[in-house]
Scaffold this motif. Structure first.
Motif, PDB file in Angstrom:
ATOM      1  N   SER A   1       0.832  -1.204   0.000  1.00 31.85           N
ATOM      2  CA  SER A   1       0.000   0.000   0.000  1.00 31.85           C
ATOM      3  C   SER A   1       0.865   1.251   0.000  1.00 31.85           C
ATOM      4  O   SER A   1       0.539   2.243  -0.672  1.00 31.85           O
ATOM      5  N   LEU A   2       1.987   1.210   0.707  1.00 28.28           N
ATOM      6  CA  LEU A   2       2.906   2.351   0.696  1.00 28.28           C
ATOM      7  C   LEU A   2       3.573   2.494  -0.666  1.00 28.28           C
ATOM      8  O   LEU A   2       3.782   3.620  -1.151  1.00 28.28           O
ATOM      9  N   ALA A   3       3.893   1.362  -1.276  1.00 26.23           N
ATOM     10  CA  ALA A   3       4.504   1.413  -2.615  1.00 26.23           C
ATOM     11  C   ALA A   3       3.538   2.043  -3.616  1.00 26.23           C
ATOM     12  O   ALA A   3       3.963   2.790  -4.514  1.00 26.23           O
ATOM     13  N   MET A   4       2.239   1.758  -3.480  1.00 26.66           N
ATOM     14  CA  MET A   4       1.255   2.370  -4.366  1.00 26.66           C
ATOM     15  C   MET A   4       1.243   3.888  -4.186  1.00 26.66           C
ATOM     16  O   MET A   4       1.170   4.647  -5.167  1.00 26.66           O
ATOM     17  N   LEU A   5       1.335   4.352  -2.941  1.00 23.56           N
ATOM     18  CA  LEU A   5       1.411   5.800  -2.710  1.00 23.56           C
ATOM     19  C   LEU A   5       2.671   6.389  -3.344  1.00 23.56           C
ATOM     20  O   LEU A   5       2.632   7.467  -3.939  1.00 23.56           O
ATOM     21  N   ASP A   6       3.780   5.670  -3.226  1.00 26.72           N
ATOM     22  CA  ASP A   6       5.035   6.158  -3.818  1.00 26.72           C
ATOM     23  C   ASP A   6       4.917   6.294  -5.334  1.00 26.72           C
ATOM     24  O   ASP A   6       5.397   7.269  -5.923  1.00 26.72           O
ATOM     25  N   ILE A   7       4.280   5.316  -5.965  1.00 27.21           N
ATOM     26  CA  ILE A   7       4.132   5.332  -7.420  1.00 27.21           C
ATOM     27  C   ILE A   7       3.334   6.552  -7.872  1.00 27.21           C
ATOM     28  O   ILE A   7       3.637   7.170  -8.907  1.00 27.21           O
ATOM     29  N   TRP A   8       2.325   6.926  -7.072  1.00 30.91           N
ATOM     30  CA  TRP A   8       1.397   7.973  -7.486  1.00 30.91           C
ATOM     31  C   TRP A   8       1.694   9.341  -6.894  1.00 30.91           C
ATOM     32  O   TRP A   8       1.036  10.331  -7.256  1.00 30.91           O
ATOM     33  N   SER A   9       2.649   9.451  -6.019  1.00 31.69           N
ATOM     34  CA  SER A   9       2.870  10.715  -5.317  1.00 31.69           C
ATOM     35  C   SER A   9       3.221  11.884  -6.229  1.00 31.69           C
ATOM     36  O   SER A   9       2.936  13.042  -5.896  1.00 31.69           O
ATOM     37  N   ASP A  10       3.831  11.602  -7.372  1.00 30.94           N
ATOM     38  CA  ASP A  10       4.191  12.705  -8.276  1.00 30.94           C
ATOM     39  C   ASP A  10       3.031  13.136  -9.155  1.00 30.94           C
ATOM     40  O   ASP A  10       3.124  14.153  -9.860  1.00 30.94           O
ATOM     41  N   ARG A  11       1.904  12.379  -9.128  1.00 32.57           N
ATOM     42  CA  ARG A  11       0.755  12.714  -9.963  1.00 32.57           C
ATOM     43  C   ARG A  11      -0.507  13.013  -9.158  1.00 32.57           C
ATOM     44  O   ARG A  11      -1.408  13.685  -9.660  1.00 32.57           O
ATOM     45  N   ASP A  12      -0.567  12.493  -7.963  1.00 36.26           N
ATOM     46  CA  ASP A  12      -1.773  12.598  -7.146  1.00 36.26           C
ATOM     47  C   ASP A  12      -1.442  13.330  -5.846  1.00 36.26           C
ATOM     48  O   ASP A  12      -0.753  12.786  -4.985  1.00 36.26           O
TER      49      ASP A  12
END
Length: 329
Positions: free
Chosen positions: A92-103
């Protein structure tokens, strides 16, 4: 919403359910992210398709990988809470990392989680020391249970979804206006319990000495001037799995009035941002405790924000969680 998903909604509005499902299924075979997300939501709701949480989680993950931001938010929450598959906090943290630059919501959650004192599974490493207000019923304050940034996040995430508070009328089989509580409310059900919200729920569980599964949907309440929650009991007569505990967290304190008042004990809690109030609702035999009667006094000026979590005696027997008509009283 555009393309196939919008067409499916139009078909549903016309009552053409089978055509809408066929359209979405066909788009899913082509990997359309909005269609994958829509079908997953239907599988969670269990109305247009049979309820299937594992399939919903798989579909949301596929939609996220195809670039759907809303799906990424939802599947991150399912991973964090272990819904529809094994609990996987690192994923779940990795998903946040993936999207942090767009979301920006993902970025805000990730920064908030990074500041939390939690272990590798998202559980709190330490808790504030509670202060006792009463022994029977047990009433405690927990100073600084949430940080100002966490309070702000809960208010921000709920603001667009706030609606007048309702109760489920058993006789009518529908939700009606609450004659006791005058406020706006928003909940964080399974598709909205994103990783930061889930980490907060785990802290609330630890502070109350319970498991996270015992808690009903976290609710955010907003009270405008003149609004209040009249004297009431949180325990519900006839529940076989009773609301044993209530945990409230004050999300702000820049208002007047709005104190929590225990009507039979003459105990009044003045709101202070981030502080929690924990109390029992039942007698030792499980019946509602009359001395736990309490009220949210009228707000005199400003706006009061409050997080509320009712905690049951034990986790639900249904693996999908507490029913909406039970949880959203």
């Amino acid at each position: 919403m555009t393309g196939t998903a919008a067409q499916a909604l139009t078909l549903l509005q016309r009552g053409e359910t089978d055509a809408a499902r066929a359209l979405i299924d066909a788009a899913c075979t082509q990997g359309e992210s909005e269609a994958l997300a829509m079908r997953a939501i239907w599988q969670v709701e269990g109305k247009l398709l049979p309820r299937n949480l594992p399939a919903a989680r798989t579909g949301l993950l596929a939609a996220a990988q195809a670039g759907n931001m809303a799906a990424a938010r939802m599947v991150g929450g399912l991973m964090a809470a272990g819904i529809g598959g094994p609990r996987d906090w690192p994923a779940s943290l990795a998903m946040l990392d993936i999207w942090s630059d767009r979301d920006p919501i993902a970025a805000r959650q990730r920064a908030l989680i990074a500041a939390m004192a939690i272990d590798a599974q998202g559980d709190p490493l330490h808790l504030p020391t509670p202060e006792m207000l009463a022994d029977q019923p047990l009433i405690q304050t927990i100073p600084g249970l949430l940080t100002p940034a966490e309070c702000d996040l809960l208010a921000t995430l709920s603001e667009r979804r706030l609606r007048p508070a309702l109760i489920f009328h058993e006789g009518q089989g529908r939700f009606v206006a609450d004659p006791v509580r005058h406020s706006d409310a928003a909940g964080f059900p399974i598709l909205s319990e994103w990783p930061a919200v889930h980490a907060i729920n785990r802290r609330l569980a630890a502070a109350s000495g319970t498991t996270v599964a015992q808690g009903e949907t976290l609710q955010i309440l907003r009270y405008a001037p003149g609004q209040q929650y009249r004297a009431h009991l949180d325990a519900v007569p006839g529940l076989t799995n009773q609301r044993h505990l209530t945990l409230l967290v004050y999300l702000n304190d820049d208002f007047t009035g709005g104190q929590t008042h225990f009507t039979r004990l003459r105990i009044t809690m003045a709101p202070r941002r981030g502080d929690a109030l924990l109390f029992t609702n039942c007698l030792p035999d499980g019946r509602p405790d009359p001395s736990s009667e309490h009220a949210g006094l009228p707000v005199l000026s400003g706006t009061k924000w409050l997080a509320s979590r009712w905690i049951r005696q034990r986790p639900p027997e249904n693996p999908d969680g507490f029913g909406q008509h039970e949880a959203m009283r």
